[in-house]
Scaffold this active site. Structure first.
Site: not given
Length: 636
Positions: A302, A331-332, A335, A354, A409, A417, A593
Site C-alpha cells: 500500500p 528516502h527509505e 530513514h 518524515e 492511518d 513530509y 498514493k
C-alpha cells in the site's frame, strides 16, 4: 515511510474529523495563520507531551526491552501461530501488571518460568485494538505468550499464487506502521518503546523468510529461518515477508530481494543504492545497521516504501527503467538516520521522522544526481505541499498534530513530509549549510537509538542553533512553523530552470500557438513531464487531450507516476480513450498514493462512481487492508 500525516492554533480537546491521504483539491483558500503568542502557548499546552494516545501499554511502569518470536506461517489458514517471549524492566519496582497492545489476536496462554500467569484481554477499541493485561509476580522479568493471529489481521497481507509475479507460490508480508504491529504480535505498540528482537520463522521449505533484522543472502532454503536485531527499535519497524524470494547483490553492503521475474530489473533500477549509502555516510555520519537491502514486494503493497531497518520494503511501481523514481530509495535509506535511529516518540511527532527524512532525501539526490534533479524534485515537492495546504482543514496543516481520538492511518498527508523538510531548509538557508550539517551530525549523535518528542527537539534546537545564531533565528518563527497551520510568509520557494522551458511549451500549446507534435520534449526527463501535466488547467477539450495522447502515448505510459497524472486529467475531463488503462491501473496497483486520488476523482460523478465500484470490486481481494480502508468510502 514515503507516504504522505497533521492542530488549529487554539487546540480543542474534541475529537477531530478524519481527513484523506493524498488530497488533490486546489479550491480552498490558504487559511490565515494566527501568529499570536497566546495561540501558540495554548497549542503547546493542549496535549500531554510524550503521552502515546494510541497505545494501552504502560512503559512508564513496566517497559519491554527484548522480544523473542517463534512463529509458524500457515498459508492454508492465513495465520501466524507461535509464541512471543517478552523481557521487560520494571521502571516502577512496585508494578504488578504488564499491559500490552493487541488487535484480533487469540491469546492461548501466558506463562513465566513454566508457571501460568493470570491475564485478561480488555474489550477492544474501534481502531486501537484491545489491551492485554498480565499479572506479573515480583520476581518475574519475562513472560511467554502463546497466540495466533486472525486471517484478517490489519498488519498482514496473504497473497495467493495468482496474486504474485511467479504465479506458483503464495506470499506474505507485514506492514506495522503506524499501529498494526499489535495485529500480529502482542507487545507495547508505541514508538517510544524500543526493543531488540530475535526470531525463528517456520515456513514451507520452498519459500524464504526475510525480516527487518540480520538477513543472510546465502542462507539455506530449509523452512526454518533465524533472525537477530541487536539494535533497539520501535515496534512499527518489526517486519516479516515470506515468498519465493531470490537475492542479487548491488554492492558491498547492499542488495535486493524479490521474486525471480523482476530481480534483474530491480537490481538495475536501484544499482545506485550503494552510492547513496556512501554519500549519506560522508555527510551525516556512519550507517548504524550493518547491511542495507531492499525487498521488492508485489504491487498490492500500500505504500511507496517502508523503512524497515536493514531491509526496506519497496513497491514495484517505482521500477521505471530509467531510475527516474529512485528518490524513494533515497528516502527509505535516509530513514536509517532519521526515523530508525532517531525516532518520533508518539505519532503526534511524526514530522520528526518524515520531515528530516524528506530533507535528507533531497540532499542525497543532490549529492548523487546533481543540482538540476535536486531542484526539480524540490519544486514538485513544494507543489505537493501547497496542494495539501489548499485542501486540508487548518487543524491538519500543523506539524505537531493533535491525533487524540483519531486513527493515525486516516491523517497521512504531505504536511509532516514536505512542510517539515521546508522548515529544515529554512534553518539551513538562515544559518548556512555548513553550520546546519554540523547541527544535524550532533542531533543524530545526541539522540541515537532514542525516541523523542517535538518538545525535546525544540529544546535541543534552543540549546544549539538558536543559541549560536540568535541574530538569524527566532523561537517565535520556529514555533510558528511547528505549531500553527499554513506555510509562514517568506518561506523558501524552490525554483528550477529546467521547468521554465516546460512552462513556455505548455502555455504556447494551451494558447493554440503550437500543436502537440511541435512541443520540443525530446530531452525532457520524467520530472519535466510531471510538471507539464500537474500544472495543466482543470479543464481541457477532448481535442486537446487526444492531441497530447496521440503525440506522446500518455495513456500507455510505462511510468506509473506519469500515468497517474494523465489518468487524473482524463477523469476530470471524461476522456474515455484512457478508461481501459484506468481500470487496468486500479486493478493492478495497490499503492495508495497512486490509486486513492483516482478513486476520489471518480467518486465525484455518478458515472465515475460506477467505474470506481467496478474496479474496486474486481481489485479488492488483492488489495492490502489499508488500501481497502482508505478507498471503500469512495465506492459506497
Amino acid at each position: 515511510m514515503f507516504i504522505k500525516y497533521i492542530i488549529v492554533a487554539a487546540l480543542a480537546s474534541t475529537i477531530l474529523s478524519s481527513c484523506s491521504e493524498d488530497t488533490a483539491s486546489n479550491t480552498t483558500a490558504t487559511p490565515k495563520v494566527d501568529q499570536s503568542g497566546p495561540a501558540i502557548e495554548e497549542a503547546i499546552k493542549a496535549i500531554q507531551v510524550g503521552k502515546d494516545y494510541h497505545s494501552f501499554a504502560n512503559p512508564e511502569s513496566i517497559k519491554v526491552t527484548h522480544l523473542n518470536l517463534d512463529l509458524t506461517v500457515d498459508f492454508a489458514k492465513k495465520v501466524l501461530v507461535g509464541t512471543a517471549q517478552l523481557d521487560f524492566q520494571k521502571v516502577d519496582s512496585h508494578a504488578t501488571q504488564l499491559i500490552l497492545d493487541t488487535r484480533d489476536l487469540t491469546i492461548n496462554s501466558v506463562t513465566a518460568m513454566g508457571n501460568a500467569l493470570n491475564f485478561d484481554v480488555v474489550s477492544g477499541d474501534s481502531f486501537l485494538g484491545a489491551a492485554l493485561t498480565i499479572d506479573v509476580p515480583a520476581d518475574v522479568d519475562s513472560v511467554l505468550i502463546s497466540y495466533q493471529t486472525s486471517p484478517k489481521a490489519s498488519g498482514v497481507q496473504w497473497l495467493t499464487p495468482q496474486q504474485t509475479a511467479g504465479k506458483k507460490h503464495p506470499f506474505l508480508f507485514t506492514q506495522a506502521q503506524a499501529i498494526h504491529a499489535r495485529s500480529f504480535i502482542p507487545l507495547q505498540d508505541s514508538p517510544q518503546v524500543r526493543m531488540t528482537y530475535t526470531a525463528i520463522i517456520r515456513t514451507p521449505k520452498e519459500l524464504l523468510a526475510v525480516m527487518s533484522a540480520s538477513n543472510d543472502p546465502d542462507t539455506e532454503r530449509d523452512g526454518v529461518y533465524e533472525f537477530s536485531m541487536p539494535q533497539p527499535i520501535p515496534s512499527y519497524l518489526i517486519a516479516l515477508a515470506v515468498g519465493d524470494l531470490h537475492f542479487k547483490s548491488m554492492g558491498k553492503r547492499t542488495g535486493v530481494y524479490s521474486e525471480k521475474g523482476i530481480l534483474d530489473a530491480a537490481a538495475d533500477e536501484f544499482s545506485d543504492t550503494e552510492s547513496m549509502l556512501i554519500a549519506t555516510e560522508k555527510a551525516f555520519g556512519p550507517y548504524s545497521w550493518d547491511r542495507y537491502d531492499l525487498l521488492i514486494l508485489p504491487p498490492s503493497f500500500p505504500f511507496g516504501g517502508m523503512e524497515n531497518p536493514r531491509l526496506s520494503f519497496i513497491t514495484p511501481t517505482v521500477i521505471a527503467g530509467d531510475k527516474s523514481l529512485v528518490s524513494l530509495i533515497a528516502h527509505e535509506l535516509a530513514h536509517s538516520w532519521s526515523g530508525n535511529t532517531v525516532t518520533n516518540a508518539t505519532w503526534r511527532d511524526l514530522w520528526l521522522n518524515e520531515g528530516f527524512t524528506t530533507y535528507l532525501t533531497y540532499r542525497i539526490m543532490q549529492m548523487v544526481y546533481g543540482d538540476e534533479r535536486f531542484e526539480m524534485e524540490a519544486v514538485l515537492g513544494r507543489q505537493d505541499l501547497q496542494a495539501d495546504i489548499d485542501a486540508l482543514p487548518a487543524n491538519d496543516q500543523i506539524m505537531a498534530i493533535d491525533l487524540r481520538g483519531r486513527d493515525p492511518d486516516d491523517v497521512f498527508s504531505n504536511i509532516p513530509y514536505e512542510k517539515g523538510a521546508l522548515f529544515l531548509r529554512e534553518l539551513e538557508h538562515k544559518v548556512g549549510r555548513e553550520s546546519f550539517d554540523t547541527f544535524l551530525l550532533g542531533y543524530f549523535e545526541r539522540f541515537a537509538f532514542k525516541s523523542i518528542t517535538t518538545d525535546q527537539f525544540v529544546s535541543y534546537l534552543e540549546q544549539t542553533l538558536l543559541k549560536e545564531h540568535s541574530d538569524k533565528l527566532s523561537k517565535q518563527r520556529i514555533q510558528q512553523w511547528i505549531f500553527q497551520p499554513g506555510i509562514p510568509d517568506d518561506a523558501p520557494v524552490p525554483e528550477s530552470d529546467a521547468f521554465s522551458v516546460v512552462d513556455v511549451a505548455r502555455d504556447a500549446w494551451l494558447a493554440g500557438e503550437i500543436q502537440a507534435n511541435e512541443i520540443d520534449s525530446e530531452k525532457w526527463v520524467v520530472h519535466q513531464w510531471l510538471y507539464f501535466l500537474n500544472n495543466m488547467p482543470e479543464k481541457l477539450s477532448q481535442k486537446q487531450l487526444a492531441d497530447l495522447d496521440k503525440t506522446f502515448a500518455l495513456t500507455n505510459s510505462k511510468n506509473n507516476e506519469i500515468a497517474h497524472s494523465w489518468l487524473l486529467i482524463s477523469v476530470s475531463n471524461w476522456y474515455q480513450p484512457a478508461f481501459k488503462r484506468l481500470h487496468d491501473y486500479l486493478t493492478s496497483i495497490g499503492r495508495n498514493k497512486l490509486v486513492k486520488p483516482l478513486y476520489k476523482a471518480l467518486s465525484h460523478t455518478p458515472e465515475g462512481k460506477v467505474m470506481a465500484q467496478k474496479a474496486f470490486s474486481e481489485a479488492k481481494s488483492g488489495y492490502h487492508p489499508l488500501t481497502i480502508k482508505a478507498n471503500e468510502g469512495f465506492v459506497q
